[in-house]
Design a protein around this motif. Structure first.
Motif, PDB file in Angstrom:
ATOM      1  N   ARG A 119       1.204  -1.171  -0.085  1.00 43.92           N
ATOM      2  CA  ARG A 119       0.039   0.325  -0.558  1.00 43.92           C
ATOM      3  C   ARG A 119       0.870   1.808   0.198  1.00 43.92           C
ATOM      4  O   ARG A 119       0.153   2.315   0.138  1.00 43.92           O
ATOM      5  CB  ARG A 119      -0.905   0.203   1.317  1.00 43.92           C
ATOM      6  CG  ARG A 119      -0.774   0.177   2.560  1.00 43.92           C
ATOM      7  CD  ARG A 119      -1.401   0.084   3.787  1.00 43.92           C
ATOM      8  NE  ARG A 119      -1.700   1.604   3.885  1.00 43.92           N
ATOM      9  CZ  ARG A 119      -2.828   1.877   4.376  1.00 43.92           C
ATOM     10  NH1 ARG A 119      -3.270   0.759   5.740  1.00 43.92           N
ATOM     11  NH2 ARG A 119      -3.831   2.430   4.680  1.00 43.92           N
ATOM     12  N   PHE A 120       2.288   1.256   0.289  1.00 43.88           N
ATOM     13  CA  PHE A 120       3.703   2.510   0.415  1.00 43.88           C
ATOM     14  C   PHE A 120       4.169   2.019  -1.648  1.00 43.88           C
ATOM     15  O   PHE A 120       4.892   2.983  -0.804  1.00 43.88           O
ATOM     16  CB  PHE A 120       3.924   2.242   1.402  1.00 43.88           C
ATOM     17  CG  PHE A 120       2.999   2.056   3.005  1.00 43.88           C
ATOM     18  CD1 PHE A 120       3.620   0.773   3.265  1.00 43.88           C
ATOM     19  CD2 PHE A 120       2.899   3.179   3.242  1.00 43.88           C
ATOM     20  CE1 PHE A 120       3.124   0.441   4.474  1.00 43.88           C
ATOM     21  CE2 PHE A 120       2.049   3.267   4.761  1.00 43.88           C
ATOM     22  CZ  PHE A 120       1.948   1.853   5.086  1.00 43.88           C
ATOM     23  N   ASN A 121       3.147   1.237  -1.538  1.00 50.36           N
ATOM     24  CA  ASN A 121       3.547   1.296  -3.530  1.00 50.36           C
ATOM     25  C   ASN A 121       5.390   0.661  -3.076  1.00 50.36           C
ATOM     26  O   ASN A 121       6.543   0.761  -4.191  1.00 50.36           O
ATOM     27  CB  ASN A 121       3.997   2.916  -4.255  1.00 50.36           C
ATOM     28  CG  ASN A 121       2.493   3.164  -4.370  1.00 50.36           C
ATOM     29  OD1 ASN A 121       1.817   2.186  -5.015  1.00 50.36           O
ATOM     30  ND2 ASN A 121       2.312   4.415  -4.196  1.00 50.36           N
ATOM     31  N   ASN A 122       5.445   0.216  -2.393  1.00 49.22           N
ATOM     32  CA  ASN A 122       6.821  -0.244  -2.018  1.00 49.22           C
ATOM     33  C   ASN A 122       6.885  -1.619  -3.109  1.00 49.22           C
ATOM     34  O   ASN A 122       6.131  -2.536  -3.431  1.00 49.22           O
ATOM     35  CB  ASN A 122       7.243  -1.402  -1.039  1.00 49.22           C
ATOM     36  CG  ASN A 122       7.864  -0.315  -0.264  1.00 49.22           C
ATOM     37  OD1 ASN A 122       8.769   1.028  -0.911  1.00 49.22           O
ATOM     38  ND2 ASN A 122       7.481  -0.319   1.625  1.00 49.22           N
ATOM     39  N   THR A 123       7.380  -2.503  -3.764  1.00 48.73           N
ATOM     40  CA  THR A 123       7.468  -3.178  -5.181  1.00 48.73           C
ATOM     41  C   THR A 123       8.809  -3.987  -5.021  1.00 48.73           C
ATOM     42  O   THR A 123       9.928  -4.316  -4.631  1.00 48.73           O
ATOM     43  CB  THR A 123       7.612  -2.853  -6.611  1.00 48.73           C
ATOM     44  OG1 THR A 123       8.737  -2.365  -6.999  1.00 48.73           O
ATOM     45  CG2 THR A 123       6.420  -1.547  -6.338  1.00 48.73           C
ATOM     46  N   LEU A 124       8.109  -5.734  -5.645  1.00 52.96           N
ATOM     47  CA  LEU A 124       8.811  -6.768  -5.605  1.00 52.96           C
ATOM     48  C   LEU A 124       8.937  -7.761  -6.938  1.00 52.96           C
ATOM     49  O   LEU A 124       7.627  -7.524  -6.639  1.00 52.96           O
ATOM     50  CB  LEU A 124       8.915  -7.491  -4.619  1.00 52.96           C
ATOM     51  CG  LEU A 124       9.478  -7.219  -2.962  1.00 52.96           C
ATOM     52  CD1 LEU A 124       8.639  -8.007  -1.604  1.00 52.96           C
ATOM     53  CD2 LEU A 124      11.240  -6.938  -2.718  1.00 52.96           C
TER      54      LEU A 124
END
Length: 118
Positions: free
Chosen positions: A53-58
């Motif tokens: 939801r914080f736009n961190n991506t993997l």
């Protein structure tokens, strides 16, 4: 409870692009993490990409640099832009989500078929 509905799958030639969308039944601001998984015939399901939801991506190593996951809060959708597609990307792609910070995915969509072939 969250319902997830995928769309955008289809047949594409190698080197082509597709965009998958996952529509959620509630505001994605309440969903901590959303991910795309895929499963090819005879293979285990694998994680492709995840966004918080914080736009961190993997991303998995196999798609890094070719796929991009993103959130559209206004439409309550999570998208997967897939470029430079390869035949080995052929699989059923599933959207999944969890509301908790940690743990397994709680909600799953029905899947959408992606076929990369000439």
């Amino acid at each position: 409870q969250v319902q997830l509905v995928e769309s955008g799958g289809g047949l594409v030639q190698p080197g082509g692009s597709l965009k998958l969308s996952c529509a959620a039944s509630k505001s994605i601001d309440t969903i901590y993490a959303t991910a795309w998984f895929r499963q090819a015939p005879g293979k285990d399901r694998e994680s492709v990409a995840l966004i918080s939801r914080f736009n961190n991506t993997l991303y998995s190593d196999s798609v890094k640099g070719r796929f991009t996951i993103s959130r559209d809060n206004a439409k309550n959708t999570v998208n997967l832009q897939m470029n430079s597609l390869k035949p080995e990307d052929t699989a059923v792609y599933y959207c999944a989500a969890r509301e908790s910070v940690t743990g397994t995915m709680q909600y799953w969509g029905q899947g959408t078929q992606v076929t990369v072939s000439s």
